[in-house]
Design a protein around this motif. Sequence first.
Motif, mmCIF file in Angstrom:
data_model
loop_
_atom_site.group_PDB
_atom_site.id
_atom_site.type_symbol
_atom_site.label_atom_id
_atom_site.label_comp_id
_atom_site.label_asym_id
_atom_site.label_seq_id
_atom_site.Cartn_x
_atom_site.Cartn_y
_atom_site.Cartn_z
ATOM 1 N N SER B 49 0.835 -1.209 0.000
ATOM 2 C CA SER B 49 0.000 0.000 0.000
ATOM 3 C C SER B 49 0.859 1.245 0.000
ATOM 4 O O SER B 49 0.586 2.199 -0.732
ATOM 5 N N GLN B 109 -8.791 -0.061 -0.010
ATOM 6 C CA GLN B 109 -9.106 -1.348 0.578
ATOM 7 C C GLN B 109 -10.442 -1.354 1.312
ATOM 8 O O GLN B 109 -11.164 -2.330 1.271
ATOM 9 N N ASP B 191 -6.110 -1.100 -4.555
ATOM 10 C CA ASP B 191 -5.409 -1.659 -3.397
ATOM 11 C C ASP B 191 -6.340 -2.626 -2.678
ATOM 12 O O ASP B 191 -7.193 -2.214 -1.898
ATOM 13 N N GLU B 192 -6.173 -3.895 -2.954
ATOM 14 C CA GLU B 192 -7.021 -4.938 -2.368
ATOM 15 C C GLU B 192 -8.488 -4.521 -2.386
ATOM 16 O O GLU B 192 -9.114 -4.436 -1.338
HETATM 17 MG MG LIG Z 1 -2.340 -2.491 2.292
#
Ligand SMILES: [Mg+2]
Lengths: 329, 347, 396
Positions: B49, B109, B191-192
Amino acid sequence: MWQYIARRFTYMVFTVWIISLITFAVIQLPPGDYVTTIVSQMINSGMEDLPPDFEQQIREQYGLDQPMVVQYYKWLRNIIVDGKFGYSFVYRKDAKDIILERLPVSFAISGFSVLFIWAVALPIGIYSAVKQYSLADYLVTFIGFIGLAVPSFLFALVLMFFSYKYMDRAMIGLFSREYETAPWSLNKFLDLVKHLGIPVIIIGTAGTAGLIRTMRANLLDELNKPYVDTARSKGLSERALLWKYPVRHALNPFISTVGWILPSLIAGELIVSVVLNLPTSGPVIYNSLLTQDMYVAAGAILILSSMTVIGTFISDLLLAWLDPRVRLH
Amino acid sequence: MTEPLLEVSDLKIHFFTDEGVVKAVEGVDLVIERGKTLCLVGESGCGKSVASRAFMQIIRKPGKIVSGQMLFRRKSDDGTEEIIDLAKMDPKGYPIRQIRGKEISMIFQEPMTSLSLMHTVGHQITEMIRLHTDTTPTEAKVSAIKMLQRVGIPRPERLIDEYPFRLSGGMRQRVMIAMAMSCNPTMLIADEPTTALDVTTQAQILDLMLELQHDYGMALLFITHDLGVVAEIADDVAVMYLGRIVERGDADTVFNEPKHPYTQALLRSIPKIAMQRDELEPIKGMVPSPFRRPTGCQFHPRCAQRFNLCNQVEPANTHLNENHSVRCLLYEDAEARTSNAEAAAHG
Amino acid sequence: MDVTLKEQVFEQSSSSGSNAPVAETEEERRLEVATQWQLMWWKFRKHRLAMFSTGILFTYYFVAIFAEFFAPWTRTQYIAEYVYVPPQPIHFFDDGKFDPYVKGLTFERDPRSFKKIWTIDQKSKIEIGLFVKGSEYKIGLHWLPIPYINNLFFTTDRHLIGAKDPTQPMYLMGADKSGRDIFSRLVYSTRISLSVGLVGVALSLTLGISLGGLSGLFGGWIDNIIQRLIEVVMSVPDLPIMLAIAAAVPLDWPIERVYFIITIIIALRSWTGLARVVRGKFLSLREDDFILASRLDGASQGRLIFRHMLPSFYSHIIASLTLALPHMILAETALSFLGLGLRPPAVSWGVMLQDTQKVAVIALYPWLLWPAAAVILVVLAFNFLGDGLRDAADPY
Ligand SMILES: [Mg+2]
Ligand SMILES: Nc1ncnc2c1ncn2[C@@H]1O[C@H](COP(=O)(O)OP(=O)(O)OP(=O)(O)O)[C@@H](O)[C@H]1O
């Protein structure tokens, strides 16, 4: 939304009712029989020509020879239906007149104090959070601590000492001489506003310090939330982003703190007014407690307390208006 | 044929905390191709991240880019190309704000907290559109509605006035995607984006993103733990360990001939039986604390194939072929190894 | 080769710990708790103002306990002649030699009222010293109203500081309207003012923990009722009501009884904040895994609360208490200042400040404001300490 308001409103009514119970208890507190006290006080103060059935009249009016519940009912009924708060043997008139005379000043002071607190705490709190650990932040934090530690009446004492020593004494009164005894008018009010500065600062300082801390802590919390990253990743400028997102979110707890500011403001106003001898309801409550003029004390306490609760209710409404989560649930 | 969009070399990001310096990213080299998908994988805390935030200059507070280059090739409307080093840009300045949202945008996320709960969905999307294009509020609203429709939101004209707290996690993530795509960026960082969602929603969101990439042709940097997803979508793969890229190459190569022991262990940790997607967890040993980095190769304490030099010599990037490189002493030739060892002994 | 990797790594990770996995987690938890306190201490130590405040507060309490020794005069001692004597500051050096003294006093008569007006006499010199002989007093815990413990004292006539010749006046902070030494009274009032805070906090702690605990532990309608109660108590402006109750305390009550009723009044207003903290903690802890785990283990409720729940929020309680204490001290000061709290002969900072209610008095005898400085300093110190504790207790 309506459900929320209804619930808050119920709480408010409930709280006011509890307050009325407490205040009623206050009337019962002084030892001895109220009427006997009144009569003997009146005779002491030179009113010998009381009608013979005076005692009996009063007992009936307040239901003093009846059970407590009935007394409470009559007291409350007199207030709500007739607007009578009970007889003041010190002032020799209904407590209502004494209280109403003083209340506007109390409200003006408290209202302006709230405005002062917000106007000062909001920008400083934001600045302090955004510039966390800067010199200015440390300074604000430190001064805030002192502001919190110095109780308003000590602050008033110290200010009074300095004003006495280095300035003319005029800064302490609330009215120019010509308005002191004049009836309420727009000009009298404006005159009052002109003189409010010092008391408002004295009363508002502690609240301001507290609120700066709240605002700073809230905003620091919010500044690290993911939605701030989102806003930044859109390409918003730092300043636009700050005001639009984290400040907006941090404002919620800020507004609900009105709930605790109001009671402490009232307390501060009361004690500062006693020290500075301001013509507010503070000295009235104080003196009537000292002389055990209980209907005046109870009336003033009831009104002030109810006003606090209503103020909290208003801040709840404000919150609902500001926060969609409250509004839409 | 391939056309690099973002070339990252030797990126280092340190967090200067009270307790000490956290070297969250310690030398990342990457190339993201125009219109392609790069998957960044690695265990939790390895710096994925942080590295990806650096591409937009939105690293959180005590963090700073201490060295490295991030060359971004911006195409202007007339087709000319301009190379910008993102690492040199002021995170608060105007130039980077022209990149954010317009050229590179990001999906985070946590769909539950990435949107402001106090502003309507429409407000948050149109704000972005109006920031980067010259449109009236009504036009912006129309294109926001279109975008919401595009990401599969039913009745977008109603949803646009909703507050995000009334939406489910999947819906919010769709809104996030719509927002990120609303200015048609050349690169999207995800990001995820599906970690916080349930399995069916995960699959839907993933399909949606692939579809959008196909339609809009943006480059996609996809960060994930899920090797199953990687196998499905990646053109290229980069494997990260403790702030470094330890292996990268095209997806086929990395999956079929993993070189780095860490990559091999990662791949072994996915069950081969079904297409069941599991978190990759079972590499034994703990990820070391960022304060106490191992000497030499960072992975050596957990590595099954370590040998005597591993705890002394830091492996360099070895290019195995044109698009496959690895950081491991096993693949450095003997000569390079000894010279590295000497350097370590002297330095 | 696949297998070897896993096994090797596994061996490595398990060989370092003990072989029984359960014992390991138990030990880990203990370790974690220990280091948590340690971490807090490290964090707290970095808060310079909090460390400094701790020192100040220790001094305050030390002085409060052994007030008789620190006060040059006893509590009731006065010299009627020395009314409103100005402060006589200590001079440490005389002719470059260390020889502490204060300057003497002189007076002239007010031409109208014939009252003595004291000023510092620049010429005369009164030698002062440490551990000088003065009037005899008890030192120890004799003032605690607890049997047996109040036998722990001894008698002496040495005072920390005083004039070498006990007949000479030494008013370090001046004298009040009846010729009593402000400094000595300030020292004595530390005992009452600080102990009101402690007793009050103990009371509100009991109330707060039991009500907040009930609320958080059981939830449901109990929680609802207690929450309403807290809301009501918090939204009622407390000062007027405190005043009303205090005003009703009969004038002929003995000091101790007034002291306790005032402390109760003060405690009644400050338990709410604590109750909220406790409730919040209980609520969040109820969700915590390890509580759940021990509930599954069949641990009894009581054991559960005291073994697991309470330790994890000691720190918060301590921080809240530290922040509640100054409120109590201020409340007592305010009440007594208004003449509705403690009454003479009890001496607290508020009682001392009663004399300053009139602006004319402050203007002429500003040294009467010394108790205000004492209050402000102690409240500041408590606030800093509480802040440091809270920072240390909160990892974020
Ligand atoms: Mg992360
Ligand atoms: N604000 C911060 N202060 C200090 N260190 C930080 C901060 N943010 C991140 N780090 C450090 O950077 C390292 C990498 O964090 P990062 O969030 O990039 O990991 P990640 O690979 O994204 O993990 P995950 O898969 O859990 O999202 C962490 O080990 C952490 O120690």
